[in-house]
Design a protein around this motif. Structure first.
Motif, short mmCIF file in Angstrom:
data_model
loop_
_atom_site.label_atom_id
_atom_site.label_comp_id
_atom_site.label_asym_id
_atom_site.label_seq_id
_atom_site.Cartn_x
_atom_site.Cartn_y
_atom_site.Cartn_z
N GLY A 84 0.81 -1.21 0.00
CA GLY A 84 0.00 0.00 0.00
C GLY A 84 0.84 1.26 0.00
O GLY A 84 0.29 2.36 0.07
N LEU A 85 2.18 1.10 -0.09
CA LEU A 85 3.11 2.23 -0.01
C LEU A 85 2.77 3.15 1.17
O LEU A 85 2.75 4.36 1.07
CB LEU A 85 3.11 3.04 -1.32
N GLU A 86 2.51 2.51 2.31
CA GLU A 86 2.12 3.27 3.50
C GLU A 86 3.34 3.85 4.21
O GLU A 86 4.39 3.20 4.28
CB GLU A 86 1.34 2.37 4.47
N PHE A 87 3.15 5.03 4.75
CA PHE A 87 4.19 5.69 5.53
C PHE A 87 3.60 5.99 6.91
O PHE A 87 2.70 6.80 7.05
CB PHE A 87 4.62 6.99 4.85
N HIS A 88 4.09 5.27 7.92
CA HIS A 88 3.50 5.33 9.26
C HIS A 88 4.20 6.39 10.10
O HIS A 88 5.40 6.31 10.36
CB HIS A 88 3.61 3.97 9.95
N ILE A 178 -5.24 14.65 4.04
CA ILE A 178 -3.85 14.44 4.41
C ILE A 178 -3.45 12.96 4.34
O ILE A 178 -2.28 12.62 4.20
CB ILE A 178 -3.56 15.00 5.82
N LEU A 179 -4.45 12.06 4.38
CA LEU A 179 -4.18 10.62 4.39
C LEU A 179 -4.17 10.00 3.00
O LEU A 179 -3.83 8.82 2.85
CB LEU A 179 -5.23 9.90 5.25
N LYS A 180 -4.50 10.77 1.97
CA LYS A 180 -4.72 10.20 0.63
C LYS A 180 -3.50 9.51 0.05
O LYS A 180 -3.63 8.53 -0.68
CB LYS A 180 -5.20 11.30 -0.32
N ASN A 181 -2.31 10.01 0.34
CA ASN A 181 -1.12 9.52 -0.34
C ASN A 181 -0.36 8.46 0.44
O ASN A 181 0.84 8.31 0.31
CB ASN A 181 -0.18 10.69 -0.65
N GLY A 182 -1.08 7.71 1.27
CA GLY A 182 -0.45 6.60 1.98
C GLY A 182 0.02 6.94 3.37
O GLY A 182 0.59 6.08 4.06
#
Length: 621
Positions: A84-88, A178-182
């Motif tokens: 998901g190309l997530e950045f936590h 703000i959450l749209k891009n992972g």
């Protein structure tokens, strides 16, 4: 054009879904100048991500083969994040710093529970979704959708005390821009509250985050517990944002002093001068809900959002790749240690293992009992330190009150010719100066005494605890040929001074409007007499208030120091887990079967060790 190139060269050749297209664009856009660069960077990104995914699948298989559930879970989690190309980004800090309010601002709705007592007890991840949804993930990896407006039933300390409902984490999906891009924002339980399990949850999550927003507060100076947390955070991530929340509690001058203090403390702790964004999350949330631009501007949140947005646009890609790689290597090291441990067990005799298991459990019992007895005595003796300080504080206040009153009366006599308002300002300023000078001198003497008393107490008990730790290590070394639990070093009272002077508003008008009008009809002598009387009456109140602040400072120092002392011991002992004991017992059971079973298991461990080395070589090369 960039989107077309990505569609042609990336999406169709990978396992990633097309919905991640926008996230890929956001990662690459800051770095590209022409179409050639786009194709080169796409291939590089694709190769790295596919390498990490393949390695994680191999690691997951090894974890299953070695019955290592934590490794399997970590691999699954990281696979989901990469795909998901997530950045936590973890929101971290001490309890009651306003972390949940900050997240409520970002998502634009009052979803996460907030309050004046420690609230959050569960890791809560906020992700992008087309509509608001909430999902509970229980410790047995069971997932359940719940009403998003009743999530406090699972994540609050009050309604899920000590996590009796066995919740592993909460996921919130919300259509926030703000959450749209992972970007995934993670709410963590506050550290340092009376609920120690909350602190353990927060510390346990540090290795999973890619970056952090470290939240401190304007209503209390940064504490040693926060500094300890900050040092731990720096071990796992390179990108930190600092927010000083609750700025609406302070005047402009007080805020400047508080920020300077916080910057110095943080720089001393991590060796880097931080950029701290002063905000009021409460004011920002109200401004967003009410669409009140003035509140938003006054909250200071706009500057922080701009900085966060710039980072996500320009630097997220590099941090993301480095974070994935670091986590992979960490998983491999954990699995390698586990395999090494099993090999040592398999090569030992049954009788020796059974005997060591008995010794091991006995030592753990002795340690638990000794720890309780030790900490009970330590706590009693630490309370006595504060009791002695309170008695000396009362004597000091009485002595200084009389002395300062005399000085103020003399100052009034020396300046009786000046204007009444000037006299009021002069005497208030002198009052504050006299109190500061008196406490600063006395405080130095008290700190020396208290520090010495504290260190004498902890030193006596550190030696006792280390004797038990050393005995446990002998048993562990016989089992694993490694030293698992380190000795505890001598503990000192924390160094950071969080005390600062707090006075009433010295610039106030000393009369109410009606009283002022009346008294200004009186002769100057009578007005000045009223001023002197008010300032003399203020002396004891200000001395008592700052004395109580100083007492609270020492109470916090001792409480935090005791917490660090106790936590250090518990962390050492807790590193010996139930899983370790069960693995030893499983090995004994295996060795009680046929010898060829043991030989096969040894060969399997050696083969897994070689496979792990090959996977690691792919990552680090």
């Amino acid at each position: 054009m960039l989107i077309l190139l990505i569609k042609a060269n990336y999406i169709k050749e990978t396992a990633f879904e097309a919905e991640n297209l926008h996230r890929i664009v956001c990662i690459l856009l800051p770095f590209v100048k022409n179409n050639i660069e786009v194709i080169i960077m796409l291939k590089d990104l694709k190769n790295h991500l596919n390498l990490y995914i393949n390695c994680l699948h191999q690691m997951k298989d090894l974890g299953k083969a070695t019955r290592n559930k934590p490794i399997v879970k970590k691999c699954d989690d990281l696979l989901e994040r990469i795909e998901g190309l997530e950045f936590h980004v973890a929101v971290i800090g001490q309890f009651k710093r306003g972390k949940s309010t900050l997240l409520n601002y970002f998502i634009g709705e009052n979803l996460l529970p907030t309050g004046v007592v420690p609230i959050t007890s569960i890791i809560t991840k906020v992700k992008y979704g087309t509509k608001p949804q909430a999902r509970i993930i229980f410790e047995e990896d069971i997932k359940e959708n719940v009403d998003i407006h009743h999530i406090d039933q699972y994540i609050s300390e009050q309604k899920n005390p000590k996590n009796i409902k066995k919740v592993a984490e909460m996921e919130l999906l919300f259509p926030a821009e703000i959450l749209k891009n992972g970007l995934v924002l993670v709410d963590t339980p506050g550290i340092g509250s009376t609920y120690k399990h909350n602190t353990e949850v927060s510390y346990g999550f540090l290795s999973e985050a890619d970056a952090a927003i470290f939240v401190i507060s304007s209503d209390a100076p940064i504490s040693e517990i926060e500094i300890q947390l900050l040092r731990e955070v720096k071990k796992y991530m390179n990108k930190l944002f600092f927010i000083q929340n609750k700025t609406d509690y302070l005047s402009k001058k007080e805020l400047e002093e508080s920020l300077s203090f916080s910057i110095k403390v943080i720089e001393d702790a991590i060796g880097i001068e931080p950029i701290i964004y002063p905000v009021s999350a409460k004011l920002a949330f109200e401004g967003k809900i009410e669409n009140n631009q003035e509140k938003l501007r006054n909250s200071g949140m706009i500057l922080f959002e701009e900085a966060l947005g710039e980072f996500l646009l320009n630097d997220r890609g590099n941090y993301l790749m480095n974070s994935y790689k670091t986590k992979l290597i960490s998983f491999m090291d954990d699995l390698a240690e586990n395999i090494h441990f099993k090999l040592n067990l398999l090569n030992d005799s049954i009788d020796a293992l059974e005997e060591k298991i008995i010794l091991f459990k006995e030592r753990l019992k002795a340690t638990s009992s000794m720890k309780r007895e030790t900490m009970a005595v330590v706590e009693a003796e630490l309370k006595e330190i504060i009791k002695i300080f309170e008695g000396e504080l009362v004597s000091f206040r009485q002595e200084q009150s009389e002395l300062i009153k005399k000085k103020l009366k003399k100052a009034a006599e020396d300046h009786k010719e000046i204007d009444s308002k000037e006299l009021d300002n002069l005497l208030n300023q002198q009052l504050e100066l006299e109190i500061e000078q008196a406490y600063e001198t006395w405080n130095k003497q008290q700190e020396t005494k208290i520090r010495k008393s504290y260190e004498e107490i902890t030193s006596r008990f550190t030696d006792k605890l280390n004797e038990t730790i050393e005995e446990i290590n002998h048993v562990i070394y016989d089992l694993f040929k490694i030293k698992v639990v380190q000795s505890i070093e001598d503990f000192q009272l924390i160094q950071k001074d969080t005390f600062y002077f707090k006075f009433g508003d010295s610039s106030h008008l000393f009369f109410t409007p009606k009283l002022k009008d009346f008294l200004f009809l009186l002769p100057k002598q009578m007005r000045n007499k009223k001023i002197i009387s008010d300032i003399v009456n203020r002396v004891e109140k200000e001395i008592e208030k700052n004395g109580n602040n100083l007492k609270w400072d020492y109470t916090c120092k001792i409480r935090d120091s005791k917490y660090i002392f106790e936590s250090a011991f518990e962390q050492h002992i807790q590193s010996i887990t139930e899983e370790l004991v069960s693995t030893i017992e499983a090995t004994v059971e295996l060795k009680q079967k046929q010898d060829h079973n043991v030989a096969e298991e040894i060969q399997l461990c050696l083969e897994r060790k070689r496979m792990l080395e090959q996977i690691k070589n792919q990552i680090v090369s």
